[in-house]
Motif scaffolding. Structure first.
Motif, PDB file in Angstrom:
ATOM      1  N   LEU A  16      -9.222  -4.580  17.951  1.00 33.51           N
ATOM      2  CA  LEU A  16      -8.543  -3.491  17.235  1.00 33.51           C
ATOM      3  C   LEU A  16      -8.957  -2.095  17.699  1.00 33.51           C
ATOM      4  N   VAL A  17      -7.972  -1.278  18.008  1.00 34.74           N
ATOM      5  CA  VAL A  17      -8.219   0.132  18.326  1.00 34.74           C
ATOM      6  C   VAL A  17      -7.598   0.941  17.188  1.00 34.74           C
ATOM      7  N   LEU A  18      -8.420   1.726  16.510  1.00 33.98           N
ATOM      8  CA  LEU A  18      -7.918   2.453  15.344  1.00 33.98           C
ATOM      9  C   LEU A  18      -6.968   3.573  15.749  1.00 33.98           C
ATOM     10  N   PRO A  19      -5.817   3.657  15.077  1.00 34.70           N
ATOM     11  CA  PRO A  19      -4.868   4.734  15.366  1.00 34.70           C
ATOM     12  C   PRO A  19      -5.315   6.038  14.705  1.00 34.70           C
ATOM     13  N   PRO A  20      -4.720   7.165  15.072  1.00 30.89           N
ATOM     14  CA  PRO A  20      -5.056   8.423  14.390  1.00 30.89           C
ATOM     15  C   PRO A  20      -4.572   8.396  12.937  1.00 30.89           C
ATOM     16  N   GLN A  21      -5.137   9.263  12.122  1.00 25.82           N
ATOM     17  CA  GLN A  21      -4.782   9.320  10.697  1.00 25.82           C
ATOM     18  C   GLN A  21      -3.390   9.928  10.491  1.00 25.82           C
ATOM     19  N   GLU A  22      -2.531   9.206   9.784  1.00 21.48           N
ATOM     20  CA  GLU A  22      -1.226   9.757   9.375  1.00 21.48           C
ATOM     21  C   GLU A  22      -1.438  10.719   8.213  1.00 21.48           C
ATOM     22  N   ASP A  23      -0.666  11.772   8.198  1.00 22.37           N
ATOM     23  CA  ASP A  23      -0.748  12.738   7.107  1.00 22.37           C
ATOM     24  C   ASP A  23       0.395  12.437   6.127  1.00 22.37           C
ATOM     25  N   VAL A  24       0.067  11.831   4.989  1.00 30.46           N
ATOM     26  CA  VAL A  24       1.118  11.390   4.061  1.00 30.46           C
ATOM     27  C   VAL A  24       0.788  11.764   2.620  1.00 30.46           C
ATOM     28  N   THR A  25       1.812  11.714   1.760  1.00 30.77           N
ATOM     29  CA  THR A  25       1.620  11.903   0.321  1.00 30.77           C
ATOM     30  C   THR A  25       1.498  10.519  -0.313  1.00 30.77           C
ATOM     31  N   HIS A  26       0.461  10.312  -1.119  1.00 30.83           N
ATOM     32  CA  HIS A  26       0.270   8.980  -1.696  1.00 30.83           C
ATOM     33  C   HIS A  26       0.937   8.803  -3.060  1.00 30.83           C
ATOM     34  N   TYR A  27       1.383   7.577  -3.310  1.00 28.13           N
ATOM     35  CA  TYR A  27       1.957   7.188  -4.602  1.00 28.13           C
ATOM     36  C   TYR A  27       1.218   5.938  -5.068  1.00 28.13           C
ATOM     37  N   SER A  28       0.957   5.856  -6.369  1.00 27.31           N
ATOM     38  CA  SER A  28       0.193   4.721  -6.893  1.00 27.31           C
ATOM     39  C   SER A  28       1.073   3.497  -7.140  1.00 27.31           C
ATOM     40  N   LEU A  29       0.660   2.385  -6.560  1.00 27.54           N
ATOM     41  CA  LEU A  29       1.376   1.119  -6.782  1.00 27.54           C
ATOM     42  C   LEU A  29       1.241   0.695  -8.242  1.00 27.54           C
ATOM     43  N   PHE A  30       0.044   0.818  -8.770  1.00 22.27           N
ATOM     44  CA  PHE A  30      -0.212   0.413 -10.160  1.00 22.27           C
ATOM     45  C   PHE A  30       0.697   1.186 -11.124  1.00 22.27           C
ATOM     46  N   GLU A  31       0.749   2.504 -10.932  1.00 22.39           N
ATOM     47  CA  GLU A  31       1.576   3.333 -11.824  1.00 22.39           C
ATOM     48  C   GLU A  31       3.058   3.005 -11.664  1.00 22.39           C
ATOM     49  N   ALA A  32       3.481   2.768 -10.436  1.00 16.40           N
ATOM     50  CA  ALA A  32       4.895   2.451 -10.193  1.00 16.40           C
ATOM     51  C   ALA A  32       5.276   1.130 -10.855  1.00 16.40           C
ATOM     52  N   LEU A  33       4.373   0.160 -10.798  1.00 21.31           N
ATOM     53  CA  LEU A  33       4.678  -1.149 -11.388  1.00 21.31           C
ATOM     54  C   LEU A  33       4.618  -1.085 -12.911  1.00 21.31           C
ATOM     55  N   ARG A  34       3.841  -0.156 -13.417  1.00 21.02           N
ATOM     56  CA  ARG A  34       3.696  -0.024 -14.868  1.00 21.02           C
ATOM     57  C   ARG A  34       4.890   0.651 -15.508  1.00 21.02           C
ATOM     58  N   ALA A  35       5.608   1.464 -14.740  1.00 23.45           N
ATOM     59  CA  ALA A  35       6.785   2.160 -15.273  1.00 23.45           C
ATOM     60  C   ALA A  35       7.991   1.845 -14.383  1.00 23.45           C
ATOM     61  N   PRO A  36       8.467   0.593 -14.424  1.00 25.62           N
ATOM     62  CA  PRO A  36       9.489   0.168 -13.469  1.00 25.62           C
ATOM     63  C   PRO A  36      10.888   0.723 -13.759  1.00 25.62           C
ATOM     64  N   THR A  37      11.709   0.688 -12.716  1.00 25.11           N
ATOM     65  CA  THR A  37      13.097   1.135 -12.796  1.00 25.11           C
ATOM     66  C   THR A  37      13.937   0.224 -13.695  1.00 25.11           C
ATOM     67  N   ARG A  38      13.658  -1.055 -13.618  1.00 20.26           N
ATOM     68  CA  ARG A  38      14.342  -2.016 -14.492  1.00 20.26           C
ATOM     69  C   ARG A  38      13.276  -2.713 -15.337  1.00 20.26           C
ATOM     70  N   GLN A  39      13.683  -3.732 -16.087  1.00 17.64           N
ATOM     71  CA  GLN A  39      12.709  -4.395 -16.966  1.00 17.64           C
ATOM     72  C   GLN A  39      11.554  -5.019 -16.183  1.00 17.64           C
ATOM     73  N   THR A  40      11.900  -5.601 -15.055  1.00 16.11           N
ATOM     74  CA  THR A  40      10.895  -6.219 -14.198  1.00 16.11           C
ATOM     75  C   THR A  40      10.728  -5.345 -12.962  1.00 16.11           C
ATOM     76  N   ALA A  41       9.494  -5.010 -12.639  1.00 22.45           N
ATOM     77  CA  ALA A  41       9.252  -4.159 -11.466  1.00 22.45           C
ATOM     78  C   ALA A  41       9.571  -4.917 -10.176  1.00 22.45           C
ATOM     79  N   LEU A  42      10.046  -4.183  -9.196  1.00 19.63           N
ATOM     80  CA  LEU A  42      10.389  -4.806  -7.907  1.00 19.63           C
ATOM     81  C   LEU A  42       9.593  -4.185  -6.761  1.00 19.63           C
TER      82      LEU A  42
END
Ligand SMILES: O=P(O)(O)OC[C@@H](O)[C@@H](O)c1c[nH]c2ccccc12
Length: 257
Positions: A16-42
């Motif tokens: 493995l050769v590590l790639p450079p760091q991407e500069d991104v905005t993070h979103y929480s998976l836990f929070e997204a699954l806790r407040a889903p778009t429909r009754q069951t999170a997808l």
């Protein structure tokens, strides 16, 4: 099969050769699954091929698929990054991450600290950890390292014994029951039903694999799953957006996203 994949992973990790760091905005998976778009999170998965099904989608543009998932109301996106068995690529994840405003999870076979760092570098918000891929104490180390680096984990189990082993070591915030046996490739939703009772209330519970219809979603939701992880049925749909709408039987969105 899992054995074979893990063997090639070991080799991959050693090179493995590590790639450079991407500069991104993070979103929480836990929070997204806790407040889903429909009754069951997808969690909608971007997957070109798999060892059990071969090529799933020939006309494969990960960014377009992910954008379609977002437009269709997916709560999070999973991207296969394993090259050898799933025709994935870590660069697909970075490209998807730049194109959507949803949590993006890395789907791979994580067995080493260096891969955790790689997962951070490619810009992922979360990653999969599979109980049974590494000894449980190693899994706990990888989990703690991930959270220390700001990455969330979906910790996956298949068998009841694996879940018991996991819970005797620690309680992950997000637990996935894989309905597919990674040794035989058979899927059975009764796996979700049988294991549901053992999942602690404090953990978010995701049912993974083999989900194709609204009846399947209702079944795992009734069993206690807060969310589902779906790949094949969406990848085979004419469009990802339409695939989601059909998968949910036209169910209206309860919250916009
Ligand atoms: O395509 P399906 O049956 O909807 O399954 C998606 C996902 O659960 C599956 O890809 C998966 C679950 N756990 C994994 C571990 C490694 C690779 C792949 C997976």
């Amino acid at each position: 099969m899992l054995e074979k994949i893990l063997q090639s992973k070991q080799k991959e990790v050693s090179e493995l050769v590590l790639p450079p760091q991407e500069d991104v905005t993070h979103y929480s998976l836990f929070e997204a699954l806790r407040a889903p778009t429909r009754q069951t999170a997808l969690i909608a998965e971007v997957k070109k091929a798999s060892p059990s099904k071969g090529l799933i989608r020939a006309d494969f543009n990960p960014v377009e698929i992910a954008k379609g998932y977002q437009a269709g109301g997916a709560d999070a996106i999973s991207v296969l990054t394993d090259r050898d068995y799933f025709q994935g690529d870590p660069t697909y994840l970075s490209a998807v991450k730049r194109a959507v405003q949803l949590p993006v999870m890395r789907k791979d076979f994580i067995i080493d600290e260096a891969q955790v760092e790689e997962t951070v570098r490619i810009g992922a918000d979360a990653m999969l950890l599979i109980v049974g891929a590494v000894p449980i104490n190693k899994l706990k180390q990888l989990y703690d390292l991930a959270y220390a680096k700001g990455l969330e984990c979906l910790v996956e189990v298949h068998a009841k014994e694996e879940l018991e082993e996991l819970l005797s070591a620690f309680t992950p915030k997000i637990i996935g029951v894989n309905n597919r046996n990674l040794k035989t490739f058979e899927t059975s939703l009764s796996q979700t039903e049988e294991m549901a009772v053992l999942i602690p209330e404090s953990s978010l519970f995701v049912s993974e694999s083999g989900i194709f219809t609204k009846a399947d979603i209702d079944r795992v939701q009734k069993a206690g799953a807060a969310g589902v992880l779906v790949g094949e049925s969406l990848m085979r749909a004419d469009s990802p957006e339409q695939g989601i709408s059909e998968l949910f039987g036209g169910e209206a969105r309860v919250s916009p996203s």
